[in-house]
Design a protein around this motif. Structure first.
Motif, PDB file in Angstrom:
ATOM      1  N   UNK A 136      -6.276  31.676   2.711  1.00 12.79           N
ATOM      2  CA  UNK A 136      -5.243  30.723   3.112  1.00 12.79           C
ATOM      3  C   UNK A 136      -4.183  31.429   3.957  1.00 12.79           C
ATOM      4  N   UNK A 137      -3.579  30.676   4.859  1.00 20.89           N
ATOM      5  CA  UNK A 137      -2.457  31.201   5.636  1.00 20.89           C
ATOM      6  C   UNK A 137      -2.882  32.157   6.742  1.00 20.89           C
ATOM      7  N   UNK A 138      -1.887  32.878   7.281  1.00 22.92           N
ATOM      8  CA  UNK A 138      -2.116  33.703   8.468  1.00 22.92           C
ATOM      9  C   UNK A 138      -3.027  34.895   8.212  1.00 22.92           C
ATOM     10  N   UNK A 139      -3.118  35.342   6.957  1.00 18.51           N
ATOM     11  CA  UNK A 139      -3.939  36.520   6.676  1.00 18.51           C
ATOM     12  C   UNK A 139      -5.429  36.194   6.548  1.00 18.51           C
ATOM     13  N   UNK A 140      -5.756  34.918   6.489  1.00 14.43           N
ATOM     14  CA  UNK A 140      -7.160  34.526   6.319  1.00 14.43           C
ATOM     15  C   UNK A 140      -8.027  35.036   7.466  1.00 14.43           C
ATOM     16  N   UNK A 141      -7.448  35.162   8.668  1.00 16.29           N
ATOM     17  CA  UNK A 141      -8.245  35.625   9.808  1.00 16.29           C
ATOM     18  C   UNK A 141      -8.607  37.100   9.703  1.00 16.29           C
ATOM     19  N   UNK A 142      -7.990  37.824   8.763  1.00 14.63           N
ATOM     20  CA  UNK A 142      -8.296  39.240   8.606  1.00 14.63           C
ATOM     21  C   UNK A 142      -9.485  39.477   7.678  1.00 14.63           C
ATOM     22  N   UNK A 143     -10.003  38.390   7.101  1.00 16.52           N
ATOM     23  CA  UNK A 143     -11.137  38.491   6.184  1.00 16.52           C
ATOM     24  C   UNK A 143     -12.203  37.481   6.580  1.00 16.52           C
ATOM     25  N   UNK A 144     -13.455  37.814   6.274  1.00 16.57           N
ATOM     26  CA  UNK A 144     -14.547  36.873   6.514  1.00 16.57           C
ATOM     27  C   UNK A 144     -15.383  36.758   5.243  1.00 16.57           C
ATOM     28  N   UNK A 145     -15.657  35.531   4.832  1.00 16.60           N
ATOM     29  CA  UNK A 145     -16.502  35.320   3.658  1.00 16.60           C
ATOM     30  C   UNK A 145     -17.951  35.484   4.094  1.00 16.60           C
ATOM     31  N   UNK A 146     -18.572  36.599   3.721  1.00 16.59           N
ATOM     32  CA  UNK A 146     -19.929  36.906   4.168  1.00 16.59           C
ATOM     33  C   UNK A 146     -20.980  36.312   3.236  1.00 16.59           C
ATOM     34  N   UNK A 147     -20.568  35.906   2.053  1.00 19.76           N
ATOM     35  CA  UNK A 147     -21.398  35.181   1.093  1.00 19.76           C
ATOM     36  C   UNK A 147     -20.419  34.512   0.141  1.00 19.76           C
ATOM     37  N   UNK A 148     -20.879  33.550  -0.630  1.00 17.77           N
ATOM     38  CA  UNK A 148     -19.961  32.823  -1.508  1.00 17.77           C
ATOM     39  C   UNK A 148     -19.281  33.802  -2.472  1.00 17.77           C
ATOM     40  N   UNK A 149     -17.939  33.919  -2.341  1.00 16.11           N
ATOM     41  CA  UNK A 149     -17.183  34.798  -3.217  1.00 16.11           C
ATOM     42  C   UNK A 149     -17.159  36.252  -2.797  1.00 16.11           C
ATOM     43  N   UNK A 150     -17.700  36.582  -1.625  1.00 11.24           N
ATOM     44  CA  UNK A 150     -17.719  37.970  -1.134  1.00 11.24           C
ATOM     45  C   UNK A 150     -17.001  38.014   0.212  1.00 11.24           C
ATOM     46  N   UNK A 151     -15.921  38.787   0.284  1.00  7.92           N
ATOM     47  CA  UNK A 151     -15.075  38.797   1.478  1.00  7.92           C
ATOM     48  C   UNK A 151     -15.067  40.188   2.122  1.00  7.92           C
ATOM     49  N   UNK A 152     -15.310  40.202   3.409  1.00  6.08           N
ATOM     50  CA  UNK A 152     -15.274  41.432   4.186  1.00  6.08           C
ATOM     51  C   UNK A 152     -13.912  41.563   4.842  1.00  6.08           C
ATOM     52  N   UNK A 153     -13.256  42.698   4.611  1.00  3.06           N
ATOM     53  CA  UNK A 153     -11.991  42.995   5.289  1.00  3.06           C
ATOM     54  C   UNK A 153     -12.338  43.422   6.714  1.00  3.06           C
ATOM     55  N   UNK A 154     -11.909  42.652   7.694  1.00  6.63           N
ATOM     56  CA  UNK A 154     -12.276  42.919   9.079  1.00  6.63           C
ATOM     57  C   UNK A 154     -11.527  44.097   9.675  1.00  6.63           C
ATOM     58  N   UNK A 155     -10.520  44.601   8.956  1.00  6.47           N
ATOM     59  CA  UNK A 155      -9.770  45.762   9.426  1.00  6.47           C
ATOM     60  C   UNK A 155     -10.394  47.026   8.851  1.00  6.47           C
ATOM     61  N   UNK A 156     -10.779  47.945   9.682  1.00  6.52           N
ATOM     62  CA  UNK A 156     -11.314  49.213   9.202  1.00  6.52           C
ATOM     63  C   UNK A 156     -10.172  50.131   8.808  1.00  6.52           C
ATOM     64  N   UNK A 157     -10.405  50.929   7.765  1.00  8.90           N
ATOM     65  CA  UNK A 157      -9.410  51.905   7.355  1.00  8.90           C
ATOM     66  C   UNK A 157      -9.292  53.018   8.369  1.00  8.90           C
ATOM     67  N   UNK A 158      -8.276  53.845   8.220  1.00  4.61           N
ATOM     68  CA  UNK A 158      -8.068  54.952   9.154  1.00  4.61           C
ATOM     69  C   UNK A 158      -9.233  55.927   9.147  1.00  4.61           C
ATOM     70  N   UNK A 159      -9.969  55.978   8.028  1.00 12.61           N
ATOM     71  CA  UNK A 159     -11.132  56.863   7.937  1.00 12.61           C
ATOM     72  C   UNK A 159     -12.421  56.118   8.257  1.00 12.61           C
ATOM     73  N   UNK A 160     -12.301  54.908   8.809  1.00 15.31           N
ATOM     74  CA  UNK A 160     -13.482  54.124   9.159  1.00 15.31           C
ATOM     75  C   UNK A 160     -14.112  53.392   7.988  1.00 15.31           C
TER      76      UNK A 160
END
Length: 228
Positions: A136-160
């Motif tokens: 919900x809200x503006x942060x929703x675009x930073x995540x993608x639901x890749x399966x029901x209940x499983x969310x991928x953070x689209x931002x990679x960490x500094x270490x990849x």
């Protein structure tokens, strides 16, 4: 070599109970094993077995082939990690949420590829992102639901690192813990030029083995290619 838990200093608050703080201070974990320190360059059988539980034995053997003679697994106690994570979840209070989430590295594997140091690092902990934050809200675009209940953070960490977040309700916790204090698993897979086993396969295996270890109540299916 001694591996320690790492707290994310960006998250507010401190450990909610003195007992947990004492446990974190007093406990230590070494990959030396009961027989003493391994010879330099030798592969620790205990660490190899432990990483097999985290990623699956076939995947670890594939990593061994990719990383060559410098392949070296390191581990910490999965039993200790489980105990600490369950205590953290049980101490979580949604009214204050002062829990200092702790990151654990159940398996770290090092080696060399094309003359460069290569690492595969598993990181596990309770997420600071609730399901509502990710959907919900503006942060929703930073995540993608890749399966029901499983969310991928689209931002990679500094270490990849690539990160999955998913509900994981465990016994003895307050209502809503599964969705408001979900499980987070991350994989760092750097400078590994040969790819007998993919990053997708390793991340999926890490998520599934951690969910089984903790006894998550939800039935979640991690896709074959969570990063796609």
């Amino acid at each position: 070599m001694r591996w320690r838990t790492v707290s994310d200093t960006r998250r507010p608050g401190a450990i909610a109970a003195g007992a947990l703080a004492v446990a974190l201070i007093l406990s230590g974990c070494s990959d030396d094993g009961p027989g003493g320190r391994e010879e330099p360059g030798a592969v620790s059988p205990a660490a190899l077995k432990n990483c097999g539980k985290v990623f699956g034995e076939r995947n670890v053997e594939a990593l061994r082939a990719d990383l060559g003679k410098d392949f070296q697994p390191h581990d910490r106690s999965l039993g200790e990690m489980k105990e600490r994570m369950l205590v953290e979840a049980q101490l979580w209070n949604p009214a204050t949420d002062k829990l200092a989430r702790t990151s654990f590295h159940p398996c770290q594997i090092e080696g060399r590829a094309d003359g460069k140091e290569a690492w595969v690092i598993a990181t596990v902990g309770w997420s600071k992102y609730g399901v509502a934050f990710m959907t919900e809200g503006k942060h929703a675009r930073e995540f993608r639901e890749v399966a029901k209940g499983v969310y991928l953070d689209l931002r990679q960490g500094t270490d990849g690192a690539r990160t999955l977040v998913m509900p994981c309700a465990v016994p003895g916790t307050r209502a809503g813990q599964g969705e408001n204090l979900p499980l987070q698993v991350s994989l760092t897979d750097t400078d590994r030029t040969a790819r007998t086993v993919s990053t997708d396969q390793l991340l999926k295996a890490l998520a599934e083995s951690t969910r089984e270890l903790l006894g998550c109540a939800e039935k979640v299916t991690v896709p074959e290619k969570p990063l796609s």
